[in-house]
Design a protein around this motif. Structure first.
Motif: not given
Lengths: 199, 624
Positions: A10, A36-39, A41-46, A100-101, B183, B374-377
């Motif tokens: 996470v 390979s580093e794929i980020h 959309l989320a900064q944290r928690g995804g 996860p939420i 990347h 666990r989608p982006p949040v």
């Protein structure tokens, strides 16, 4: 010979740190490495993953079924990446869970870890470890990823060892954090891994 | 985030030294080795780390680097430096080039003086983008040279070549990476650092930089001559090469570029296939002699490339135009798909159908599709969560039926997901407002628009002027977290990072263009946010609320280093288990464990919004 590793977890758990340690350690051994580093959309928690390929390869994407080791910093994320696993794939999973939420929002709880793992223990060798106490013992809860790297070396399927990983730690951390992570690595190397049994 | 020791590493002038670099870090190193004087960007993934790296080292490197307000301005900044003789570099994500395309198309005609390279980081498979447009087409559209690296080493080395090519022919060069190149992290061997000039000299060249029709007509012809010269051989030779694989005489010749080259060579080597391979770094214009040599020595041609059949169409045209007869395989005859990035399986399956290669492709393992997603949040402590929570309540309190939410590009796009569902449209930078303008003509629904501070500066001001001028009615919420957050916390005109950066006020802009209703709130203060929103929803016209609160990631890293984060916890005696916090506030730090609501102390950043009575009416959430 090539070795392929996926680190899954996470966002915020140290997934990229673990991937970098595997990579730098293999580089210290003189191997070619593509990471390979794929980020998302989320900064944290995804859901986050990195792929590390060691050997004579060029593409950073691991071919289907060719993953040697999936290191899960979180059980549900480890299971999620079993889609690309193959006959030879082994799992090393940290048992600390992060809900996860999508579950909480429906009033649901995180399923028991054994129940999650039973989805993969029928087909794969799965090793589990509660890494957090070791990280805390080493001096920093954030050293979980380094404990997991140590534990991964124990499995004997990666072309890296303690010495090469110490060189990787040197490159990654300042002196104070190096000492903590060195201890975390050694605790990972010497801890008892249990194999999750089939249910 | 780049640490100090890494910063010195990337600056060192020690040829032969090896660094383990991300593709984008290698590009930044290429900028340093090429002696670039001026660099500009608007952040966008997958190009963002180029800017992060340059931002960390530009002073020491002697580069004048800026985060510009948008890609069009960034491109014009770089162009201006180039026509004074300096080397300049501008970089952006693929859709950013759409924004910059107006000057882009015309500077191809005017040409440049100091080398000028425009980098477009494309995103096949759309890991972090709204489309996967293939920007190689922009090179043929504008008639300028195109260079495509396959890995971090080439990203650095080819960038230096791109500057040389640009300078030799006085033409801007498009440098195109993809997510998997930008990347990808590998070892990179360094070369010499070249110090760029500090100051350029503007030469008054009558008409050269004035795109009046009379000038453009003659410049147009000159551009064609430049491109012809390049295709005839006036380019750095080491951009392209022919490789041979296998023991037998090859029947098939493969033409490839970029990440597709990595995949195809992995497939070829693993399966011991005998093929010849033309690896192109220069993909527009096609190098004629090399291409002819390759075509004439192969029985059949296979073009392996991601996204559009760009090389394939040019190769097919070339074969036809030069009177050759040669079978070509690729996307146009259905062997490779035009969508998404390539991988081992896709390329193997294409080769199996073309050349009966018999490459085994394993089936996918049983899908674990029923795992909880666990989608982006939004992060714990994210001020946008408070804004979205308050707006949902405000809409309910005002009994507004069927509001339409227009959203924009940024972290707050995640308002699309449950439980908020506050994004009905999200198309491009600034479109929250452009679409609100149109909707207010087309329907009677209440229209609520969300835009971030950086996106507002980038593209949100003209549609606000349009709204005032043309009488549109919508409520605009500018979610000001003082940073360009989603791409990794880059600065924007609303913040002062350094002495040179002026600070621009969002409220002043709104007021000065004629918006009569402008309010500012702190979204952590749910009560006053709610009151302001309900009030603004009564206003008939264009209204602006600025919700201002620092990005949680920036706040957390500051508080964490000071040891000042105080996580909250749930008092189980007071908790009535009404579930409002988990169902409607949905912070990732809050979950249900053994029947109780709990807060994960390592995830909680102590923002305290969940403790407000609007989220927890039983006051069961307390500071620990």
């Amino acid at each position: 010979m090539e070795t392929n590793i996926i680190v899954a977890g996470v966002g915020g758990q140290g997934v990229v740190t673990a991937g970098t340690l595997f990579s730098q350690s293999a580089l210290a051994k003189g191997h070619n490495v593509v990471m390979s580093e794929i980020h998302g959309l989320a900064q944290r928690g995804g859901s986050v993953s990195v792929e590390v390929r060691i050997g004579d390869v060029r593409s950073p994407i691991i071919p289907r079924g060719e993953t040697d080791l999936i290191v899960g910093l979180e059980p549900m994320e480890a299971v999620r990446y079993s889609e690309g696993a193959g006959k030879k794939t082994r799992f090393l999973i940290n048992t600390e869970t992060i809900a996860p939420i999508s579950l909480s929002m429906r009033g649901e709880e995180y399923p028991p870890v054994w129940e999650l793992l039973s989805r993969i223990t029928d087909r794969f060798e799965v090793y589990v470890l509660d890494a957090l106490p070791f990280a805390i013992e080493a001096g920093d809860a954030r050293a979980v990823s380094t404990v997991m790297v140590g534990a991964a070396i124990q499995l004997g399927i990666l072309p890296i060892d303690r010495d090469s990983t110490l060189k990787a730690l040197e490159k990654r951390f300042t002196q104070r954090l190096y000492e903590i992570n060195k201890k975390a690595l050694d605790l990972g190397l010497s801890c008892r891994l249990s194999q999750a049994a089939m249910h | 985030m780049i640490v100090m020791s890494r910063m010195n590493e990337i600056l060192q002038d020690s040829p032969g030294e090896t660094l383990f670099l991300l593709g984008n870090e290698a590009v930044a190193r290429g900028v340093i080795e090429a002696g670039v004087s001026v660099a500009a960007t608007y952040p966008g993934t997958p190009s963002s780390e180029v800017g992060d790296t340059l931002f960390a080292v530009y002073r020491e490197a002697g580069i004048d680097f800026e985060f510009s307000v948008n890609e069009k301005v960034a491109l014009e900044v770089a162009f201006a430096a180039s026509i004074t003789g300096l080397r300049s570099f501008v970089f952006m994500k693929h859709v950013g080039l759409n924004v910059a395309s107006d000057p882009f198309m015309s500077i191809a005609y005017t040409g440049v003086r100091g080398g000028m390279v425009i980098m477009s980081a494309d995103d096949p498979s759309m890991f972090s983008s709204q489309n996967e447009q293939d920007n190689r087409n922009f090179a043929s559209f504008a008639h300028i040279p195109l260079i495509e690296p396959s890995n971090p080493q080439e990203a650095k080395d080819f960038l230096v070549r791109a500057f040389e090519l640009s300078e030799t022919l006085s033409v801007p060069v498009l440098f195109r990476t993809t997510t998997r190149v930008s990347h990808q992290r590998t070892n990179v061997v360094l070369s010499h650092v070249r110090k760029g000039e500090k100051r350029g000299k503007f030469e008054h060249r009558s008409g050269n930089y004035v795109s009046l029709p009379v000038n453009a007509r003659s410049l147009r012809k000159k551009l064609e001559e430049k491109m012809l010269r390049i295709s005839m051989g006036d380019y750095p030779e080491d951009l392209n090469r022919i490789e041979k694989y296998g023991r037998e005489k090859a029947k098939y010749g493969i033409i490839t570029s970029g990440e597709a080259y990595n995949v195809i060579t992995d497939v070829v080597k693993k399966n011991g296939l005998s093929v010849d391979l033309l690896k192109l770094g220069l993909t527009n214009p096609l190098p004629r002699d090399l291409l002819n040599e390759f075509l004439d020595s192969e029985d059949e041609i296979i073009v392996v490339e991601e996204l559009d059949p760009f090389l394939e169409m040019h190769v097919r045209s070339h074969i036809n135009a030069t009177g050759r007869i040669k079978t070509v395989h690729g996307k146009l005859d259905g062997h490779f798909p035009p969508e998404y990035e390539f991988n081992y399986e896709v390329v193997s399956s294409g080769l199996n159908s073309i050349m009966n290669a018999g490459i085994p492709i394993p089936d996918e393992d049983v899908s674990e599709g029923d795992l909880p997603p666990r989608p982006p949040v939004l992060c714990p402590g994210c001020p946008h969560r408070a804004t979205y929570y308050a707006m949902r309540r405000a809409v309910k309190m005002m009994r507004i039926e069927d509001p339409i939410f227009t959203s924009d590009i940024g972290c707050y796009s995640l308002g699309f997901y449950e439980p908020f569902h506050e994004a009905d449209t999200m198309i491009s930078m600034g479109s929250s407002e452009g679409i609100a303008n149109g909707l207010s003509k087309a329907v009677e629904n209440r229209i609520i628009s969300f835009i971030g501070d950086s996106t507002f500066f980038h593209s949100g001001i003209p549609p606000l002027i349009n709204a005032v001028h043309n009488g549109a009615r919508y409520l605009l919420v500018v979610m000001d977290n003082g940073t360009t957050a989603m791409t990794g916390q880059q600065p924007n005109p609303g913040v002062t990072m350094q002495e040179i950066n002026g600070k621009v006020s969002i409220e002043s802009i709104a007021e000065s263009v004629g918006v009569r209703y402008v309010r500012t709130v702190d979204p952590y203060d749910l009560g006053s946010t709610l009151r302001t929103m309900t009030d603004a929803l009564k206003y008939d016209g264009v209204a602006v609320i600025v919700t201002r609160r620092e990005c949680a990631i920036i706040r957390d890293s500051r508080l964490r280093s000071e040891g000042k984060i105080r996580p909250y916890r749930v008092n189980t005696e007071k908790c009535s288990k009404c579930m409002n916090c988990v169902e409607n506030f949905a912070c990732p730090a809050i979950s249900i464990n053994q029947g109780n609501i709990t807060i994960n102390p390592t995830l909680c950043d102590g923002c305290g919004v969940c403790a407000e009575p609007y989220v927890c009416p039983f006051r069961a959430i307390e500071a620990s």
